[in-house]
Design a protein around this motif. Structure first.
Motif, PDB file in Angstrom:
ATOM      1  N   SER A 197       0.830  -1.194   0.000  1.00  0.00           N
ATOM      2  CA  SER A 197       0.000   0.000   0.000  1.00  0.00           C
ATOM      3  C   SER A 197       0.865   1.245   0.000  1.00  0.00           C
ATOM      4  CB  SER A 197      -0.864  -0.050   1.273  1.00  0.00           C
ATOM      5  OG  SER A 197      -1.647   1.094   1.432  1.00  0.00           O
ATOM      6  N   LYS A 198       0.198   2.370  -0.135  1.00  0.00           N
ATOM      7  CA  LYS A 198       0.819   3.678   0.088  1.00  0.00           C
ATOM      8  C   LYS A 198      -0.078   4.435   1.059  1.00  0.00           C
ATOM      9  CE  LYS A 198       3.638   4.112  -3.916  1.00  0.00           C
ATOM     10  NZ  LYS A 198       4.152   4.999  -4.937  1.00  0.00           N
ATOM     11  N   SER A 199       0.537   5.084   2.015  1.00  0.00           N
ATOM     12  CA  SER A 199      -0.228   5.695   3.107  1.00  0.00           C
ATOM     13  C   SER A 199      -1.162   6.805   2.650  1.00  0.00           C
ATOM     14  CB  SER A 199       0.725   6.220   4.180  1.00  0.00           C
ATOM     15  OG  SER A 199       1.564   7.222   3.642  1.00  0.00           O
ATOM     16  N   GLN A 211       6.610   4.346   3.472  1.00  0.00           N
ATOM     17  CA  GLN A 211       7.034   4.571   4.852  1.00  0.00           C
ATOM     18  C   GLN A 211       8.045   3.554   5.368  1.00  0.00           C
ATOM     19  OE1 GLN A 211       3.382   4.742   7.132  1.00  0.00           O
ATOM     20  NE2 GLN A 211       3.045   6.869   6.571  1.00  0.00           N
ATOM     21  N   ILE A 212       8.285   2.475   4.633  1.00  0.00           N
ATOM     22  CA  ILE A 212       9.189   1.449   5.134  1.00  0.00           C
ATOM     23  C   ILE A 212      10.527   1.492   4.388  1.00  0.00           C
ATOM     24  CG2 ILE A 212       7.320  -0.079   5.863  1.00  0.00           C
ATOM     25  CD1 ILE A 212       7.951  -1.801   3.352  1.00  0.00           C
ATOM     26  N   PRO A 213      11.602   1.102   5.074  1.00  0.00           N
ATOM     27  CA  PRO A 213      12.883   0.982   4.370  1.00  0.00           C
ATOM     28  C   PRO A 213      12.759  -0.093   3.287  1.00  0.00           C
ATOM     29  CG  PRO A 213      13.180   0.847   6.760  1.00  0.00           C
ATOM     30  CD  PRO A 213      11.709   0.809   6.497  1.00  0.00           C
ATOM     31  N   GLY A 214      13.277   0.192   2.132  1.00  0.00           N
ATOM     32  CA  GLY A 214      13.204  -0.763   1.030  1.00  0.00           C
ATOM     33  C   GLY A 214      11.893  -0.737   0.283  1.00  0.00           C
ATOM     34  N   GLY A 215      11.023   0.180   0.643  1.00  0.00           N
ATOM     35  CA  GLY A 215       9.718   0.263  -0.012  1.00  0.00           C
ATOM     36  C   GLY A 215       9.822   0.560  -1.497  1.00  0.00           C
ATOM     37  N   ARG A 216      10.752   1.407  -1.852  1.00  0.00           N
ATOM     38  CA  ARG A 216      10.935   1.758  -3.270  1.00  0.00           C
ATOM     39  C   ARG A 216      11.375   0.531  -4.078  1.00  0.00           C
ATOM     40  NH1 ARG A 216       9.120   4.117  -7.390  1.00  0.00           N
ATOM     41  NH2 ARG A 216      10.650   4.824  -8.864  1.00  0.00           N
ATOM     42  N   GLU A 217      12.234  -0.294  -3.499  1.00  0.00           N
ATOM     43  CA  GLU A 217      12.690  -1.498  -4.183  1.00  0.00           C
ATOM     44  C   GLU A 217      11.541  -2.494  -4.373  1.00  0.00           C
ATOM     45  OE1 GLU A 217      14.323  -0.126  -1.564  1.00  0.00           O
ATOM     46  OE2 GLU A 217      16.041   0.690  -2.669  1.00  0.00           O
ATOM     47  N   ILE A 218      10.688  -2.604  -3.360  1.00  0.00           N
ATOM     48  CA  ILE A 218       9.517  -3.478  -3.480  1.00  0.00           C
ATOM     49  C   ILE A 218       8.598  -2.960  -4.575  1.00  0.00           C
ATOM     50  CG2 ILE A 218       7.429  -4.289  -2.314  1.00  0.00           C
ATOM     51  CD1 ILE A 218       9.093  -4.347   0.290  1.00  0.00           C
ATOM     52  N   GLU A 219       8.391  -1.649  -4.618  1.00  0.00           N
ATOM     53  CA  GLU A 219       7.554  -1.043  -5.651  1.00  0.00           C
ATOM     54  C   GLU A 219       8.128  -1.325  -7.044  1.00  0.00           C
ATOM     55  OE1 GLU A 219       5.650   3.304  -6.800  1.00  0.00           O
ATOM     56  OE2 GLU A 219       6.777   3.078  -4.941  1.00  0.00           O
ATOM     57  N   GLN A 220       9.437  -1.234  -7.186  1.00  0.00           N
ATOM     58  CA  GLN A 220      10.080  -1.520  -8.471  1.00  0.00           C
ATOM     59  C   GLN A 220       9.935  -2.994  -8.852  1.00  0.00           C
ATOM     60  OE1 GLN A 220      14.003  -0.006  -7.667  1.00  0.00           O
ATOM     61  NE2 GLN A 220      13.472   2.071  -8.319  1.00  0.00           N
ATOM     62  N   ALA A 221      10.040  -3.879  -7.870  1.00  0.00           N
ATOM     63  CA  ALA A 221       9.865  -5.310  -8.141  1.00  0.00           C
ATOM     64  C   ALA A 221       8.439  -5.595  -8.591  1.00  0.00           C
ATOM     65  CB  ALA A 221      10.207  -6.126  -6.896  1.00  0.00           C
ATOM     66  N   LEU A 222       7.467  -4.957  -7.967  1.00  0.00           N
ATOM     67  CA  LEU A 222       6.074  -5.119  -8.382  1.00  0.00           C
ATOM     68  C   LEU A 222       5.883  -4.600  -9.806  1.00  0.00           C
ATOM     69  CD1 LEU A 222       4.325  -4.053  -5.067  1.00  0.00           C
ATOM     70  CD2 LEU A 222       4.217  -6.326  -6.113  1.00  0.00           C
ATOM     71  N   ARG A 251       8.098  -4.541 -12.181  1.00  0.00           N
ATOM     72  CA  ARG A 251       8.676  -5.519 -13.105  1.00  0.00           C
ATOM     73  C   ARG A 251       7.753  -6.718 -13.301  1.00  0.00           C
ATOM     74  NH1 ARG A 251      13.283  -3.943 -10.278  1.00  0.00           N
ATOM     75  NH2 ARG A 251      13.255  -5.775  -8.933  1.00  0.00           N
ATOM     76  N   HIS A 252       6.874  -6.938 -12.330  1.00  0.00           N
ATOM     77  CA  HIS A 252       5.924  -8.053 -12.426  1.00  0.00           C
ATOM     78  C   HIS A 252       4.609  -7.621 -13.079  1.00  0.00           C
ATOM     79  CE1 HIS A 252       3.594 -11.590 -11.128  1.00  0.00           C
ATOM     80  NE2 HIS A 252       4.765 -12.175 -11.092  1.00  0.00           N
ATOM     81  N   GLY A 253       4.546  -6.357 -13.500  1.00  0.00           N
ATOM     82  CA  GLY A 253       3.382  -5.889 -14.243  1.00  0.00           C
ATOM     83  C   GLY A 253       2.344  -5.150 -13.443  1.00  0.00           C
ATOM     84  N   VAL A 254       2.640  -4.801 -12.206  1.00  0.00           N
ATOM     85  CA  VAL A 254       1.675  -4.058 -11.394  1.00  0.00           C
ATOM     86  C   VAL A 254       2.232  -2.670 -11.064  1.00  0.00           C
ATOM     87  CG1 VAL A 254       0.300  -5.913 -10.418  1.00  0.00           C
ATOM     88  CG2 VAL A 254       2.482  -5.373  -9.384  1.00  0.00           C
ATOM     89  N   ALA A 255       2.650  -1.981 -12.086  1.00  0.00           N
ATOM     90  CA  ALA A 255       3.275  -0.672 -11.917  1.00  0.00           C
ATOM     91  C   ALA A 255       2.255   0.407 -11.591  1.00  0.00           C
ATOM     92  CB  ALA A 255       4.025  -0.293 -13.190  1.00  0.00           C
ATOM     93  N   GLY A 256       2.476   1.077 -10.469  1.00  0.00           N
ATOM     94  CA  GLY A 256       1.690   2.248 -10.139  1.00  0.00           C
ATOM     95  C   GLY A 256       0.288   2.009  -9.632  1.00  0.00           C
ATOM     96  N   ASP A 257      -0.184   0.791  -9.673  1.00  0.00           N
ATOM     97  CA  ASP A 257      -1.544   0.493  -9.210  1.00  0.00           C
ATOM     98  C   ASP A 257      -1.489  -0.018  -7.778  1.00  0.00           C
ATOM     99  OD1 ASP A 257      -2.653   1.148 -11.667  1.00  0.00           O
ATOM    100  OD2 ASP A 257      -2.468  -0.893 -12.422  1.00  0.00           O
ATOM    101  N   PHE A 258      -2.017   0.769  -6.873  1.00  0.00           N
ATOM    102  CA  PHE A 258      -2.045   0.367  -5.474  1.00  0.00           C
ATOM    103  C   PHE A 258      -3.460   0.430  -4.972  1.00  0.00           C
ATOM    104  CE2 PHE A 258       2.347   1.368  -6.112  1.00  0.00           C
ATOM    105  CZ  PHE A 258       2.962   0.329  -5.440  1.00  0.00           C
ATOM    106  N   GLY A 294      -5.435  -5.526  -7.593  1.00  0.00           N
ATOM    107  CA  GLY A 294      -5.646  -4.259  -6.911  1.00  0.00           C
ATOM    108  C   GLY A 294      -7.076  -4.077  -6.451  1.00  0.00           C
ATOM    109  N   ALA A 295      -7.442  -2.827  -6.274  1.00  0.00           N
ATOM    110  CA  ALA A 295      -8.760  -2.483  -5.752  1.00  0.00           C
ATOM    111  C   ALA A 295      -9.884  -3.012  -6.649  1.00  0.00           C
ATOM    112  CB  ALA A 295      -8.882  -0.979  -5.572  1.00  0.00           C
ATOM    113  N   ASN A 296      -9.727  -2.899  -7.959  1.00  0.00           N
ATOM    114  CA  ASN A 296     -10.787  -3.369  -8.866  1.00  0.00           C
ATOM    115  C   ASN A 296     -11.037  -4.858  -8.700  1.00  0.00           C
ATOM    116  OD1 ASN A 296     -11.261  -0.852  -9.975  1.00  0.00           O
ATOM    117  ND2 ASN A 296      -9.898  -1.181 -11.704  1.00  0.00           N
ATOM    118  N   GLU A 297      -9.958  -5.632  -8.645  1.00  0.00           N
ATOM    119  CA  GLU A 297     -10.117  -7.084  -8.506  1.00  0.00           C
ATOM    120  C   GLU A 297     -10.723  -7.460  -7.158  1.00  0.00           C
ATOM    121  OE1 GLU A 297      -7.267  -6.224 -11.673  1.00  0.00           O
ATOM    122  OE2 GLU A 297      -7.319  -5.556  -9.586  1.00  0.00           O
TER     123      GLU A 297
END
Length: 102
Positions: free
Chosen positions: A17-19, A45-56, A58-65, A77-80
């Motif tokens: 998520s994003k706060s 808000q968490i350390p390494g959050g940006r890296e997790i976001e980048q990994a997501l 790369r898996h095709g879930v860019a920017g959708d939270f 995401g929310a729609n599903e």
């Protein structure tokens, strides 16, 4: 992505998520209303959050939270989540994952 799947497999329901995201808040509230206590990673808000976001991304879930995993499986995401809720299958998924006992 290995770290993401490792985190997702540790609990029945995991929400990346994003706060400041209103849809993230909505989905977390839906789970709480079900009586489910999801593990939530606030990526802004968490350390390494940006890296997790980048990994997501790369898996095709860019920017959708939010990004939701149930039973270690990427649900989406929310729609599903809202679609599953409205068609009545979300509670069954939560039960099978061990997140809901009723």
């Amino acid at each position: 992505m290995d770290r993401v799947f490792q985190l997702a497999a540790e609990r029945p329901v995991v929400v990346f998520s994003k706060s400041t995201c209103c849809m993230c808040h909505t989905i977390k509230t839906l789970f709480f209303d079900f009586g489910v206590n999801p593990t939530v990673y606030e990526l802004d808000q968490i350390p390494g959050g940006r890296e997790i976001e980048q990994a997501l991304a790369r898996h095709g879930v860019a920017g959708d939270f939010p990004v939701v995993f149930i039973g270690g499986n990427l649900v989406g995401g929310a729609n599903e989540i809202m679609t599953l809720h409205l068609n009545g299958s979300l509670s069954g998924m939560l039960k099978r994952a061990g997140a809901l006992w009723l």
